[in-house]
Design an enzyme around this catalytic site. Structure first.
Site, mmCIF file in Angstrom:
data_model
loop_
_atom_site.group_PDB
_atom_site.id
_atom_site.type_symbol
_atom_site.label_atom_id
_atom_site.label_comp_id
_atom_site.label_asym_id
_atom_site.label_seq_id
_atom_site.Cartn_x
_atom_site.Cartn_y
_atom_site.Cartn_z
ATOM 1 N N ASN A 32 3.599 7.969 -8.919
ATOM 2 C CA ASN A 32 4.644 7.705 -9.925
ATOM 3 C C ASN A 32 5.639 8.854 -9.892
ATOM 4 O OD1 ASN A 32 3.669 9.790 -11.928
ATOM 5 N ND2 ASN A 32 1.872 8.475 -11.815
ATOM 6 N N VAL A 41 -4.572 3.711 -5.905
ATOM 7 C CA VAL A 41 -4.520 4.605 -4.742
ATOM 8 C C VAL A 41 -4.400 6.069 -5.189
ATOM 9 C CG1 VAL A 41 -3.064 5.265 -2.783
ATOM 10 C CG2 VAL A 41 -3.502 2.847 -3.243
ATOM 11 N N ASP A 42 -3.541 6.307 -6.138
ATOM 12 C CA ASP A 42 -3.297 7.667 -6.642
ATOM 13 C C ASP A 42 -4.602 8.305 -7.141
ATOM 14 O OD1 ASP A 42 -1.660 9.783 -7.231
ATOM 15 O OD2 ASP A 42 -0.530 8.782 -8.833
HETATM 16 N N1 AR6 Z 1 -7.064 2.013 -0.724
HETATM 17 C C1 AR6 Z 1 -6.137 1.114 -0.353
HETATM 18 N N2 AR6 Z 1 -5.489 0.330 -1.232
HETATM 19 C C2 AR6 Z 1 -5.802 0.452 -2.534
HETATM 20 C C3 AR6 Z 1 -6.779 1.371 -3.003
HETATM 21 C C4 AR6 Z 1 -7.430 2.180 -2.031
HETATM 22 N N3 AR6 Z 1 -8.353 3.078 -2.365
HETATM 23 N N4 AR6 Z 1 -6.853 1.257 -4.365
HETATM 24 C C5 AR6 Z 1 -5.971 0.295 -4.730
HETATM 25 N N5 AR6 Z 1 -5.343 -0.193 -3.629
HETATM 26 P P1 AR6 Z 1 -1.536 0.898 -6.964
HETATM 27 P P2 AR6 Z 1 1.395 0.871 -7.352
HETATM 28 C C6 AR6 Z 1 -4.293 -1.235 -3.531
HETATM 29 O O1 AR6 Z 1 -1.759 0.397 -8.346
HETATM 30 O O2 AR6 Z 1 1.384 -0.583 -7.620
HETATM 31 C C7 AR6 Z 1 -0.839 4.559 -10.300
HETATM 32 O O3 AR6 Z 1 -1.306 4.697 -11.615
HETATM 33 C C8 AR6 Z 1 -4.072 -2.103 -4.734
HETATM 34 O O4 AR6 Z 1 -4.955 -3.219 -4.704
HETATM 35 O O5 AR6 Z 1 -2.414 1.987 -6.455
HETATM 36 O O6 AR6 Z 1 2.420 1.443 -6.431
HETATM 37 C C9 AR6 Z 1 0.226 5.557 -9.950
HETATM 38 O O7 AR6 Z 1 0.009 6.808 -10.573
HETATM 39 C C10 AR6 Z 1 -2.616 -2.517 -4.549
HETATM 40 O O8 AR6 Z 1 -2.532 -3.632 -3.683
HETATM 41 O O9 AR6 Z 1 -0.011 1.423 -6.767
HETATM 42 C C11 AR6 Z 1 1.476 4.893 -10.443
HETATM 43 O O10 AR6 Z 1 1.653 5.135 -11.839
HETATM 44 C C12 AR6 Z 1 -1.976 -1.333 -3.847
HETATM 45 O O11 AR6 Z 1 -3.069 -0.545 -3.357
HETATM 46 C C13 AR6 Z 1 1.229 3.441 -10.198
HETATM 47 O O12 AR6 Z 1 -0.198 3.287 -10.198
HETATM 48 C C14 AR6 Z 1 -1.089 -0.467 -4.732
HETATM 49 O O13 AR6 Z 1 -1.654 -0.379 -6.018
HETATM 50 C C15 AR6 Z 1 1.737 2.966 -8.862
HETATM 51 O O14 AR6 Z 1 1.524 1.580 -8.763
#
Ligand code: AR6
Length: 182
Positions: A32, A41-42
């Site tokens: 973010n 992911v974060d």
């Molecule tokens: N490895 C690969 N993909 C993943 C993993 C993992 N370990 N975990 C989740 N995904 P998101 P955004 C997928 O929410 O939408 C955070 O709070 C997940 O299923 O991680 O860009 C940050 O701090 C989805 O398809 O990122 C920001 O505030 C994709 O990764 C916000 O979320 C991205 O999901 C960013 O949101």
């Protein structure tokens, strides 16, 4: 599950898995704009990489990172050399600049990877989780931006998309096939 496409001698590949398991030079964080950490992911990257990553981003980027851009840090205990923290857009209605911001987030990551001498980079599906970007639209942008970058640059040698669910994998595979089939 894996699938690949060679552009200009370099490879775009898709795998089903966890971004923190990837043995590549740089992994991309779906961050973010405050670089404050979070879920998805974060959360996984900071959990497995340890506290040094956050300590470094706080020190180097106290103002965070604007949406559509990215910054780089070392990778703590992860096997990657770098983490590239990309800030994708929050999906609103698709008419609020989201596509251009998502494309530029990917572009910035690739430019930082090249600048840092990375030969391989792994992306998650930025913005498609907490930020609710529709996966099919995000996939077209992620794959399209990457293919265009490889046409214009001789590195990285590998751009890998790491998809967390079979559904996301299939959606990215459809986007990849659509650029490979004339
Ligand atoms: N490895 C690969 N993909 C993943 C993993 C993992 N370990 N975990 C989740 N995904 P998101 P955004 C997928 O929410 O939408 C955070 O709070 C997940 O299923 O991680 O860009 C940050 O701090 C989805 O398809 O990122 C920001 O505030 C994709 O990764 C916000 O979320 C991205 O999901 C960013 O949101």
């Amino acid at each position: 599950m894996s699938e690949r496409y060679v552009v200009n001698g370099q490879t775009i590949e898709l795998v089903l898995g966890d971004i923190t398991d990837q043995d590549v030079d740089a992994i991309v964080n779906a961050a973010n704009s405050h670089l404050a950490g979070g879920a998805g992911v974060d959360g996984a990257i900071h959990r497995r990489g340890g506290p040094s990553i956050m300590a470094e981003t706080r020190r180097k980027y106290p103002d965070g990172c604007p949406t559509g851009s990215a910054v780089i840090s070392t990778a703590g205990e992860l096997s990657a050399r770098f983490v590239i923290h990309a800030v994708g857009p929050i999906w609103n209605d698709g008419n609020s600049g989201e596509p251009a911001l998502l494309a530029s987030a990917h572009q910035c990551c690739l430019e930082l990877a090249v600048k840092s001498g990375c030969r391989s980079i792994a992306f998650p599906a930025i913005s498609t989780g907490v930020y609710r970007y529709p996966v099919d639209k995000a996939a077209a942008i992620a794959i399209g931006t990457s293919a265009q970058f490889l046409r214009e640059h001789s590195t990285p040698n590998i751009i890998r998309f790491v998809l967390f669910s079979p559904n996301a994998y299939e959606t990215f595979a459809t986007a990849l096939r659509s650029i490979t089939t004339p």
